[in-house]
Motif scaffolding. Sequence first.
Motif, PDB file in Angstrom:
ATOM      1  N   ASP A   1      52.868 -40.024  44.170  1.00  0.00           N
ATOM      2  CA  ASP A   1      53.863 -40.251  45.226  1.00  0.00           C
ATOM      3  C   ASP A   1      55.014 -39.267  45.085  1.00  0.00           C
ATOM      4  O   ASP A   1      56.054 -39.578  44.522  1.00  0.00           O
ATOM      5  CB  ASP A   1      54.359 -41.697  45.137  1.00  0.00           C
ATOM      6  CG  ASP A   1      55.327 -42.042  46.257  1.00  0.00           C
ATOM      7  OD1 ASP A   1      55.424 -41.270  47.237  1.00  0.00           O
ATOM      8  OD2 ASP A   1      55.991 -43.093  46.147  1.00  0.00           O
ATOM      9  N   LEU A   2      54.843 -38.081  45.642  1.00  0.00           N
ATOM     10  CA  LEU A   2      55.847 -37.037  45.476  1.00  0.00           C
ATOM     11  C   LEU A   2      57.145 -37.323  46.223  1.00  0.00           C
ATOM     12  O   LEU A   2      58.217 -36.944  45.752  1.00  0.00           O
ATOM     13  CB  LEU A   2      55.258 -35.689  45.908  1.00  0.00           C
ATOM     14  CG  LEU A   2      55.781 -34.450  45.169  1.00  0.00           C
ATOM     15  CD1 LEU A   2      55.719 -34.620  43.669  1.00  0.00           C
ATOM     16  CD2 LEU A   2      54.987 -33.219  45.598  1.00  0.00           C
ATOM     17  N   PRO A   3      57.118 -37.994  47.396  1.00  0.00           N
ATOM     18  CA  PRO A   3      58.391 -38.314  48.063  1.00  0.00           C
ATOM     19  C   PRO A   3      59.059 -39.604  47.576  1.00  0.00           C
ATOM     20  O   PRO A   3      60.120 -39.958  48.089  1.00  0.00           O
ATOM     21  CB  PRO A   3      57.991 -38.461  49.541  1.00  0.00           C
ATOM     22  CG  PRO A   3      56.577 -38.009  49.644  1.00  0.00           C
ATOM     23  CD  PRO A   3      55.987 -38.239  48.294  1.00  0.00           C
ATOM     24  N   ALA A   4      58.444 -40.309  46.615  1.00  0.00           N
ATOM     25  CA  ALA A   4      58.978 -41.614  46.174  1.00  0.00           C
ATOM     26  C   ALA A   4      59.203 -42.523  47.381  1.00  0.00           C
ATOM     27  O   ALA A   4      60.283 -43.089  47.564  1.00  0.00           O
ATOM     28  CB  ALA A   4      60.265 -41.449  45.372  1.00  0.00           C
ATOM     29  N   GLY A   5      58.150 -42.688  48.185  1.00  0.00           N
ATOM     30  CA  GLY A   5      58.308 -43.413  49.447  1.00  0.00           C
ATOM     31  C   GLY A   5      59.130 -42.555  50.390  1.00  0.00           C
ATOM     32  O   GLY A   5      58.740 -41.444  50.736  1.00  0.00           O
ATOM     33  N   LEU A   6      60.271 -43.049  50.792  1.00  0.00           N
ATOM     34  CA  LEU A   6      61.256 -42.253  51.544  1.00  0.00           C
ATOM     35  C   LEU A   6      62.484 -42.081  50.661  1.00  0.00           C
ATOM     36  O   LEU A   6      63.533 -42.661  50.905  1.00  0.00           O
ATOM     37  CB  LEU A   6      61.624 -42.945  52.862  1.00  0.00           C
ATOM     38  CG  LEU A   6      60.614 -42.836  53.993  1.00  0.00           C
ATOM     39  CD1 LEU A   6      61.057 -43.657  55.195  1.00  0.00           C
ATOM     40  CD2 LEU A   6      60.397 -41.374  54.402  1.00  0.00           C
ATOM     41  N   TRP A   7      62.322 -41.347  49.563  1.00  0.00           N
ATOM     42  CA  TRP A   7      63.402 -41.020  48.627  1.00  0.00           C
ATOM     43  C   TRP A   7      63.890 -42.221  47.804  1.00  0.00           C
ATOM     44  O   TRP A   7      64.931 -42.128  47.167  1.00  0.00           O
ATOM     45  CB  TRP A   7      64.624 -40.451  49.357  1.00  0.00           C
ATOM     46  CG  TRP A   7      64.451 -39.468  50.450  1.00  0.00           C
ATOM     47  CD1 TRP A   7      64.226 -39.736  51.773  1.00  0.00           C
ATOM     48  CD2 TRP A   7      64.545 -38.036  50.355  1.00  0.00           C
ATOM     49  NE1 TRP A   7      64.165 -38.570  52.500  1.00  0.00           N
ATOM     50  CE2 TRP A   7      64.360 -37.506  51.660  1.00  0.00           C
ATOM     51  CE3 TRP A   7      64.763 -37.154  49.304  1.00  0.00           C
ATOM     52  CZ2 TRP A   7      64.385 -36.144  51.929  1.00  0.00           C
ATOM     53  CZ3 TRP A   7      64.809 -35.787  49.578  1.00  0.00           C
ATOM     54  CH2 TRP A   7      64.615 -35.295  50.870  1.00  0.00           C
ATOM     55  N   TYR A   8      63.166 -43.340  47.785  1.00  0.00           N
ATOM     56  CA  TYR A   8      63.790 -44.548  47.247  1.00  0.00           C
ATOM     57  C   TYR A   8      63.207 -45.088  45.949  1.00  0.00           C
ATOM     58  O   TYR A   8      63.860 -45.865  45.269  1.00  0.00           O
ATOM     59  CB  TYR A   8      63.779 -45.669  48.288  1.00  0.00           C
ATOM     60  CG  TYR A   8      62.441 -46.032  48.895  1.00  0.00           C
ATOM     61  CD1 TYR A   8      61.434 -46.615  48.140  1.00  0.00           C
ATOM     62  CD2 TYR A   8      62.200 -45.803  50.244  1.00  0.00           C
ATOM     63  CE1 TYR A   8      60.213 -46.955  48.701  1.00  0.00           C
ATOM     64  CE2 TYR A   8      60.985 -46.148  50.823  1.00  0.00           C
ATOM     65  CZ  TYR A   8      59.998 -46.718  50.049  1.00  0.00           C
ATOM     66  OH  TYR A   8      58.782 -47.052  50.607  1.00  0.00           O
ATOM     67  N   ALA A   9      61.973 -44.746  45.577  1.00  0.00           N
ATOM     68  CA  ALA A   9      61.303 -45.430  44.469  1.00  0.00           C
ATOM     69  C   ALA A   9      61.779 -44.889  43.116  1.00  0.00           C
ATOM     70  O   ALA A   9      60.983 -44.441  42.286  1.00  0.00           O
ATOM     71  CB  ALA A   9      59.790 -45.296  44.611  1.00  0.00           C
ATOM     72  N   ASN A  10      63.062 -44.963  42.862  1.00  0.00           N
ATOM     73  CA  ASN A  10      63.639 -44.330  41.679  1.00  0.00           C
ATOM     74  C   ASN A  10      63.040 -44.844  40.378  1.00  0.00           C
ATOM     75  O   ASN A  10      62.724 -44.067  39.480  1.00  0.00           O
ATOM     76  CB  ASN A  10      65.157 -44.521  41.665  1.00  0.00           C
ATOM     77  CG  ASN A  10      65.856 -43.719  42.746  1.00  0.00           C
ATOM     78  OD1 ASN A  10      65.213 -43.125  43.604  1.00  0.00           O
ATOM     79  ND2 ASN A  10      67.169 -43.683  42.716  1.00  0.00           N
ATOM     80  N   ILE A  11      62.902 -46.157  40.221  1.00  0.00           N
ATOM     81  CA  ILE A  11      62.390 -46.696  38.959  1.00  0.00           C
ATOM     82  C   ILE A  11      60.869 -46.805  38.956  1.00  0.00           C
ATOM     83  O   ILE A  11      60.281 -47.299  37.992  1.00  0.00           O
ATOM     84  CB  ILE A  11      63.020 -48.066  38.631  1.00  0.00           C
ATOM     85  CG1 ILE A  11      62.586 -49.133  39.643  1.00  0.00           C
ATOM     86  CG2 ILE A  11      64.535 -47.964  38.542  1.00  0.00           C
ATOM     87  CD1 ILE A  11      62.964 -50.545  39.242  1.00  0.00           C
ATOM     88  N   GLY A  12      60.223 -46.343  40.010  1.00  0.00           N
ATOM     89  CA  GLY A  12      58.776 -46.399  40.100  1.00  0.00           C
ATOM     90  C   GLY A  12      58.288 -47.701  40.715  1.00  0.00           C
ATOM     91  O   GLY A  12      59.043 -48.668  40.867  1.00  0.00           O
ATOM     92  N   HIS A  13      57.032 -47.709  41.052  1.00  0.00           N
ATOM     93  CA  HIS A  13      56.420 -48.845  41.739  1.00  0.00           C
ATOM     94  C   HIS A  13      55.899 -49.895  40.756  1.00  0.00           C
ATOM     95  O   HIS A  13      55.624 -49.609  39.592  1.00  0.00           O
ATOM     96  CB  HIS A  13      55.242 -48.357  42.597  1.00  0.00           C
ATOM     97  CG  HIS A  13      55.608 -47.329  43.615  1.00  0.00           C
ATOM     98  ND1 HIS A  13      56.289 -47.636  44.773  1.00  0.00           N
ATOM     99  CD2 HIS A  13      55.383 -45.987  43.654  1.00  0.00           C
ATOM    100  CE1 HIS A  13      56.454 -46.528  45.491  1.00  0.00           C
ATOM    101  NE2 HIS A  13      55.920 -45.522  44.824  1.00  0.00           N
ATOM    102  N   GLY A  14      55.753 -51.124  41.248  1.00  0.00           N
ATOM    103  CA  GLY A  14      55.012 -52.149  40.537  1.00  0.00           C
ATOM    104  C   GLY A  14      55.730 -52.796  39.369  1.00  0.00           C
ATOM    105  O   GLY A  14      55.078 -53.297  38.444  1.00  0.00           O
ATOM    106  N   ARG A  15      57.046 -52.857  39.397  1.00  0.00           N
ATOM    107  CA  ARG A  15      57.811 -53.456  38.304  1.00  0.00           C
ATOM    108  C   ARG A  15      57.779 -54.993  38.434  1.00  0.00           C
ATOM    109  O   ARG A  15      58.450 -55.573  39.301  1.00  0.00           O
ATOM    110  CB  ARG A  15      59.255 -52.978  38.344  1.00  0.00           C
ATOM    111  CG  ARG A  15      59.433 -51.491  38.109  1.00  0.00           C
ATOM    112  CD  ARG A  15      59.548 -51.204  36.636  1.00  0.00           C
ATOM    113  NE  ARG A  15      59.961 -49.828  36.395  1.00  0.00           N
ATOM    114  CZ  ARG A  15      60.382 -49.383  35.220  1.00  0.00           C
ATOM    115  NH1 ARG A  15      60.465 -50.217  34.192  1.00  0.00           N
ATOM    116  NH2 ARG A  15      60.727 -48.122  35.068  1.00  0.00           N
ATOM    117  N   GLU A  16      57.060 -55.643  37.534  1.00  0.00           N
ATOM    118  CA  GLU A  16      56.927 -57.088  37.610  1.00  0.00           C
ATOM    119  C   GLU A  16      58.264 -57.797  37.427  1.00  0.00           C
ATOM    120  O   GLU A  16      58.536 -58.822  38.056  1.00  0.00           O
ATOM    121  CB  GLU A  16      55.926 -57.585  36.563  1.00  0.00           C
ATOM    122  CG  GLU A  16      55.641 -59.077  36.648  1.00  0.00           C
ATOM    123  CD  GLU A  16      54.584 -59.537  35.668  1.00  0.00           C
ATOM    124  OE1 GLU A  16      54.455 -60.765  35.471  1.00  0.00           O
ATOM    125  OE2 GLU A  16      53.884 -58.665  35.098  1.00  0.00           O
TER     126      GLU A  16
END
Length: 419
Positions: free
Chosen positions: A42-57
């Motif tokens: 995910d090079l764009p981090a969604g729309l610039w937003y996924a700073n800490i990454g996806h899937g954090r429980e």
Amino acid sequence: MSTPPALWHPQAHMPTTIKERVVIASASGAWLTTEDGHRLLDLPAGLWYANIGHGRERIAQAAAKQMTTLETYHLFGIHANRPAIDLAERLRGLVPVADASFILTSGGSDSVEVACKLARRYWQQVGRTRKTVVLSRTGGYHGLHGFGTSIAGLDFNRAGYGTESLIPETARIPLADLAATRTLIERIGPGNVAALVAEPVVGTGGVHPPPDGYLTGLQALCQEFDILLVADEVITGFGRTGEWFASHRWGIEPDLITMAKGITSGYAPLGAVAVSGRVSEPFMSGDDAPIFRQGITYSGHATACAVAMENLDVLEEEDLVARVRALEPVLATAFGSLAESPLVHEVRAIGLMAGVQLLPDVPADEVIRGCRERGVLTRLLAGNALHVCPPFVITPDEIRFAADVIAAALDAVAERTAA
């Protein structure tokens, strides 16, 4: 005419979207998985937003805990909820804004709308009623609400609504020319200008970092002409440039800062406006203080604020802002090498973001499709530039992999066009 699709995508050419829709089914860290099982970085981090990454429980757990206690309660009038109060107090310690108060919103476009309305309302309240014009930079993007559309520095976002702007009292300054900006302010008349809105790093306009001295010079102009400086940090806030806010990195102290995206890393919709004590003071003291007539139902949404608090915990506990500083030269080197391609005009990089600007006649859609086929998701920014803005948890090897994939996609297009 055939039956249109039920879902109308934002900012999309729908005939193309219907044919090429990519449905994201799951995500973890810096990686996405599509419904058909294709894994993509995910090079764009969604729309610039996924700073800490996806899937954090732990973020999901924080949301569930808040929802089962109090999903939310509005902030109108005397009402409040504890997560909103706590978040505002915490943000006060992070921003370079004197005596900051925070207006919480539902996202970045809301934040820009609030900031522009408040800037004009402030001058009305202090008796400077001619100060209504809002300036913005050529190439800037500030969401697509009424003010955001009207101050857009990207002409295509203002076009098609009957006039050049929905709100007429706006004007564009050059991307990075202080002398020309002074000339424009003097022509309009400083007594007519309420605010100047600027992204520290122009994002959607192609990723343009500020030249040395530009932002401090812009702040000096605003102070000289008594214009409120609004830093639009919807993209750059919460670590994207290697500091909590880009305003820190370039040594400015705005009157207002707009923020969203990284405040929750996309796990819930939330935004905020940091308001300096100077601007808030007329609304904060005295029995005759006016009401700022601005309110959004879900501003300060309790669950979104709880998510934001947990997101800030992750950023701090894992020292992810420092990680951005460490990865900055890795990204600059890896993506800088793409400038050697005959299809690339230049590469601009700062912090953990970059714009790979292709030559005007290069078919960017083919390059993007080639990247996707090779395992990297990117998208097109203004100026025929590829969007690079990965999650902070990306590794150096993944950064180099992404650059190699773009190089391979560029080579394939170059070979086809040369044939």
